[in-house]
Write a protein that holds these residues in place. Structure first.
Motif, PDB file in Angstrom:
ATOM      1  N   ASP A  59      -6.517  -6.648  -2.327  1.00 35.33           N
ATOM      2  CA  ASP A  59      -7.815  -6.199  -1.801  1.00 35.33           C
ATOM      3  C   ASP A  59      -7.661  -5.483  -0.469  1.00 35.33           C
ATOM      4  OD1 ASP A  59      -9.047  -7.206  -3.991  1.00 35.33           O
ATOM      5  OD2 ASP A  59     -10.033  -8.891  -2.990  1.00 35.33           O
ATOM      6  N   CYS A  60      -6.714  -5.941   0.352  1.00 39.35           N
ATOM      7  CA  CYS A  60      -6.472  -5.288   1.650  1.00 39.35           C
ATOM      8  C   CYS A  60      -5.891  -3.885   1.448  1.00 39.35           C
ATOM      9  CB  CYS A  60      -5.527  -6.125   2.499  1.00 39.35           C
ATOM     10  SG  CYS A  60      -6.230  -7.682   3.068  1.00 39.35           S
ATOM     11  N   ILE A  61      -4.941  -3.787   0.512  1.00 38.81           N
ATOM     12  CA  ILE A  61      -4.357  -2.475   0.220  1.00 38.81           C
ATOM     13  C   ILE A  61      -5.436  -1.531  -0.312  1.00 38.81           C
ATOM     14  CG2 ILE A  61      -2.634  -1.233  -1.151  1.00 38.81           C
ATOM     15  CD1 ILE A  61      -0.981  -3.797  -1.241  1.00 38.81           C
ATOM     16  N   SER A  62      -6.265  -2.042  -1.206  1.00 39.58           N
ATOM     17  CA  SER A  62      -7.351  -1.228  -1.765  1.00 39.58           C
ATOM     18  C   SER A  62      -8.301  -0.759  -0.676  1.00 39.58           C
ATOM     19  CB  SER A  62      -8.124  -2.026  -2.818  1.00 39.58           C
ATOM     20  OG  SER A  62      -7.316  -2.339  -3.925  1.00 39.58           O
ATOM     21  N   MET A  63      -8.610  -1.653   0.250  1.00 33.97           N
ATOM     22  CA  MET A  63      -9.535  -1.296   1.328  1.00 33.97           C
ATOM     23  C   MET A  63      -8.975  -0.164   2.180  1.00 33.97           C
ATOM     24  SD  MET A  63     -12.494  -1.891   2.597  1.00 33.97           S
ATOM     25  CE  MET A  63     -12.918  -3.483   1.857  1.00 33.97           C
ATOM     26  N   VAL A  64      -7.673  -0.229   2.465  1.00 31.32           N
ATOM     27  CA  VAL A  64      -7.032   0.825   3.257  1.00 31.32           C
ATOM     28  C   VAL A  64      -7.079   2.152   2.502  1.00 31.32           C
ATOM     29  CG1 VAL A  64      -4.857   1.629   4.248  1.00 31.32           C
ATOM     30  CG2 VAL A  64      -5.538  -0.756   4.527  1.00 31.32           C
ATOM     31  N   LYS A  76       0.113   0.776  -6.822  1.00 30.05           N
ATOM     32  CA  LYS A  76      -0.572   1.464  -7.921  1.00 30.05           C
ATOM     33  C   LYS A  76      -1.760   0.659  -8.417  1.00 30.05           C
ATOM     34  CE  LYS A  76       0.179   3.428 -12.522  1.00 30.05           C
ATOM     35  NZ  LYS A  76       1.180   3.708 -13.594  1.00 30.05           N
ATOM     36  N   SER A  77      -1.559  -0.648  -8.561  1.00 31.92           N
ATOM     37  CA  SER A  77      -2.642  -1.505  -9.031  1.00 31.92           C
ATOM     38  C   SER A  77      -3.815  -1.476  -8.052  1.00 31.92           C
ATOM     39  CB  SER A  77      -2.129  -2.938  -9.194  1.00 31.92           C
ATOM     40  OG  SER A  77      -3.178  -3.806  -9.570  1.00 31.92           O
ATOM     41  N   ALA A  78      -3.492  -1.516  -6.763  1.00 33.71           N
ATOM     42  CA  ALA A  78      -4.544  -1.469  -5.748  1.00 33.71           C
ATOM     43  C   ALA A  78      -5.226  -0.109  -5.719  1.00 33.71           C
ATOM     44  CB  ALA A  78      -3.949  -1.793  -4.380  1.00 33.71           C
ATOM     45  N   ALA A  79      -4.435   0.953  -5.870  1.00 31.27           N
ATOM     46  CA  ALA A  79      -4.978   2.312  -5.791  1.00 31.27           C
ATOM     47  C   ALA A  79      -5.880   2.647  -6.966  1.00 31.27           C
ATOM     48  CB  ALA A  79      -3.840   3.326  -5.710  1.00 31.27           C
ATOM     49  N   GLN A  80      -5.715   1.945  -8.071  1.00 30.46           N
ATOM     50  CA  GLN A  80      -6.526   2.210  -9.252  1.00 30.46           C
ATOM     51  C   GLN A  80      -7.692   1.236  -9.396  1.00 30.46           C
ATOM     52  OE1 GLN A  80      -3.704   2.200 -12.519  1.00 30.46           O
ATOM     53  NE2 GLN A  80      -3.199   4.369 -12.212  1.00 30.46           N
ATOM     54  N   SER A  81      -7.881   0.391  -8.412  1.00 28.41           N
ATOM     55  CA  SER A  81      -8.910  -0.640  -8.522  1.00 28.41           C
ATOM     56  C   SER A  81     -10.311  -0.052  -8.404  1.00 28.41           C
ATOM     57  CB  SER A  81      -8.704  -1.693  -7.430  1.00 28.41           C
ATOM     58  OG  SER A  81      -8.979  -1.135  -6.155  1.00 28.41           O
ATOM     59  N   ASP A  82     -11.278  -0.798  -8.935  1.00 28.62           N
ATOM     60  CA  ASP A  82     -12.676  -0.383  -8.835  1.00 28.62           C
ATOM     61  C   ASP A  82     -13.134  -0.329  -7.379  1.00 28.62           C
ATOM     62  OD1 ASP A  82     -12.869  -0.096 -11.533  1.00 28.62           O
ATOM     63  OD2 ASP A  82     -14.084  -1.890 -11.879  1.00 28.62           O
ATOM     64  N   LEU A  83     -12.573  -1.198  -6.526  1.00 33.15           N
ATOM     65  CA  LEU A  83     -12.956  -1.214  -5.121  1.00 33.15           C
ATOM     66  C   LEU A  83     -12.698   0.150  -4.480  1.00 33.15           C
ATOM     67  CD1 LEU A  83     -12.161  -4.042  -2.576  1.00 33.15           C
ATOM     68  CD2 LEU A  83     -11.902  -1.655  -1.942  1.00 33.15           C
ATOM     69  N   VAL A  84     -11.557   0.760  -4.828  1.00 30.19           N
ATOM     70  CA  VAL A  84     -11.203   2.077  -4.286  1.00 30.19           C
ATOM     71  C   VAL A  84     -12.092   3.161  -4.864  1.00 30.19           C
ATOM     72  CG1 VAL A  84      -9.422   3.862  -4.242  1.00 30.19           C
ATOM     73  CG2 VAL A  84      -8.810   1.486  -3.775  1.00 30.19           C
ATOM     74  N   ARG A 128       6.531  -3.695   3.731  1.00 30.57           N
ATOM     75  CA  ARG A 128       5.585  -4.662   4.298  1.00 30.57           C
ATOM     76  C   ARG A 128       4.168  -4.391   3.807  1.00 30.57           C
ATOM     77  NH1 ARG A 128       7.222  -6.268  10.457  1.00 30.57           N
ATOM     78  NH2 ARG A 128       9.461  -6.570  10.092  1.00 30.57           N
ATOM     79  N   PHE A 129       3.848  -3.140   3.608  1.00 34.37           N
ATOM     80  CA  PHE A 129       2.525  -2.779   3.090  1.00 34.37           C
ATOM     81  C   PHE A 129       2.283  -3.431   1.745  1.00 34.37           C
ATOM     82  CE2 PHE A 129      -0.241   0.566   1.023  1.00 34.37           C
ATOM     83  CZ  PHE A 129      -1.383   0.238   1.744  1.00 34.37           C
ATOM     84  N   GLU A 130       3.316  -3.468   0.922  1.00 32.30           N
ATOM     85  CA  GLU A 130       3.188  -4.042  -0.427  1.00 32.30           C
ATOM     86  C   GLU A 130       2.938  -5.542  -0.395  1.00 32.30           C
ATOM     87  OE1 GLU A 130       6.596  -2.951  -2.754  1.00 32.30           O
ATOM     88  OE2 GLU A 130       6.580  -0.926  -1.946  1.00 32.30           O
ATOM     89  N   THR A 131       3.291  -6.203   0.704  1.00 33.35           N
ATOM     90  CA  THR A 131       3.115  -7.659   0.764  1.00 33.35           C
ATOM     91  C   THR A 131       1.688  -8.058   1.111  1.00 33.35           C
ATOM     92  OG1 THR A 131       3.723  -7.768   3.115  1.00 33.35           O
ATOM     93  CG2 THR A 131       5.517  -7.904   1.501  1.00 33.35           C
TER      94      THR A 131
END
Length: 337
Positions: free
Chosen positions: A36-41, A61-69, A29-32
């Motif tokens: 941006d929400c995943i990155s924020m977490v 992985k894509s969220a974890a490697q984002s500039d936002l993170v 469910r986290f993946e859904t």
């Protein structure tokens, strides 16, 4: 709807830090969630957590490697610290660059880098950034270049009887909620040093104008010379200070008693350790920057000195004073005491 929680080491579930173990509850469910929400977490965890959680799935992985993170893991002033020659395509690359290699700041007088696992700020104050008594007198100190140093110049001790080095750093430059350790970084000259074999030097670390922590440290390891028959292992600060004020350090303990103290591991006088970069270091003390940081103008002052004995000392090359976060395991032990 089932709540999905991803937290840091203080949270009850979600991402929990335990060495290299990361547990993600309800990962499907986290993946859904939107990226941006995943990155924020993930941005509310640590760089280490972000790297580990990236293995959960391609979406995470894509969220974890984002500039936002990774921008949240960088210090606010990072843009002014990154060399213009550094060509990075992402904020993660900028972060890793600052974690893998230090950069010179303050006209080359300080070195800055990030602790890789946490993003905490680390600094080294070069010898040029310190106050060295008689440092401008070539008969006592000489400024030289060595290829293994981070800095353009280092200070070579030629011959002094009054050994005193002091440094300051604004605590606003440091990371909040962080326990720091302070180290003197130095090495011998080509010939062995003289005057430090059995003479501990006094170190002080603390906020300017407030109570400081004091300890004695050696700038030579204990096994360099056993001819004199005395050492200070296991001796209290007060005993060493009293002996040096009366200029009778050999009266501290008989050799047999000192050896017995050493065997049981009681050691209150710090000894230097070899580093992987060819230098030695000895811990001078610790301090803590709380969540509020510091008031404007607050500074940490560090000193290392030996002025009691009056004998001549020579043969050290002093690179600087390093300030870095206490290791995680040691910090946990400090908190639980």
């Amino acid at each position: 709807m089932e709540q999905i929680q991803v937290g840091d080491s203080n949270s009850g579930g979600g991402i929990s830090r335990n060495d290299s173990i990361v547990v993600v509850g309800a990962s499907s469910r986290f993946e859904t969630l939107p990226e941006d929400c995943i990155s924020m977490v993930i941005s509310h965890t640590t760089p280490r957590d972000a790297c580990v959680v990236a293995s959960v799935s391609k979406a995470v992985k894509s969220a974890a490697q984002s500039d936002l993170v990774w921008e949240t893991f960088l210090p606010p002033e990072y843009a002014s610290l990154v060399p213009r020659s550094l060509n990075c395509s992402s904020k993660k690359e900028v972060y890793l660059s600052l974690a893998d290699d230090s950069v010179l700041i303050d006209d080359g007088k300080k070195s800055f880098w990030l602790e890789k696992s946490s993003g905490k700020k680390c600094f080294m104050l070069s010898a040029m950034d310190l106050t060295i008594i008689w440092g401008d007198s070539p008969a006592y100190w000489q400024w030289i270049t060595v290829p293994e140093s981070k800095f353009e110049k280092v200070a070579e001790l030629r011959n002094v009887c009054w050994f005193e080095i002091r440094g300051k750093i604004s605590c606003g430059m440091l990371s909040k909620k962080t326990h720091y350790s302070v180290y003197a970084v130095f090495k011998r000259t080509s010939n062995r040093s003289h005057g430090f074999d059995h003479t501990p030097v006094e170190a002080e670390v603390g906020f300017v104008g407030k109570e400081t922590t004091k300890k004695f440290v050696f700038l030579e390891p204990g096994d360099t010379d056993s001819r004199s028959g005395y050492r200070y292992s296991g001796v209290s600060h007060a005993a060493v200070s009293r002996a040096f004020r009366t200029r009778r350090p050999w009266m501290l303990f008989p050799r047999e008693e000192v050896e017995a103290e050493r065997k049981v591991g009681s050691r209150n006088v710090e000894e230097p350790k070899e580093r992987g970069d060819g230098w030695r270091e000895v811990e001078l003390g610790k301090f803590y920057i709380d969540n509020g940081g510091c008031e404007d103008g607050d500074e940490i002052e560090i000193s290392v000195m030996e002025t009691q004995m009056g004998h001549w000392k020579s043969g050290l090359i002093f690179q600087g004073i390093e300030i870095r976060p206490v290791k995680r395991q040691e910090e946990e032990e400090m908190v639980t005491k």
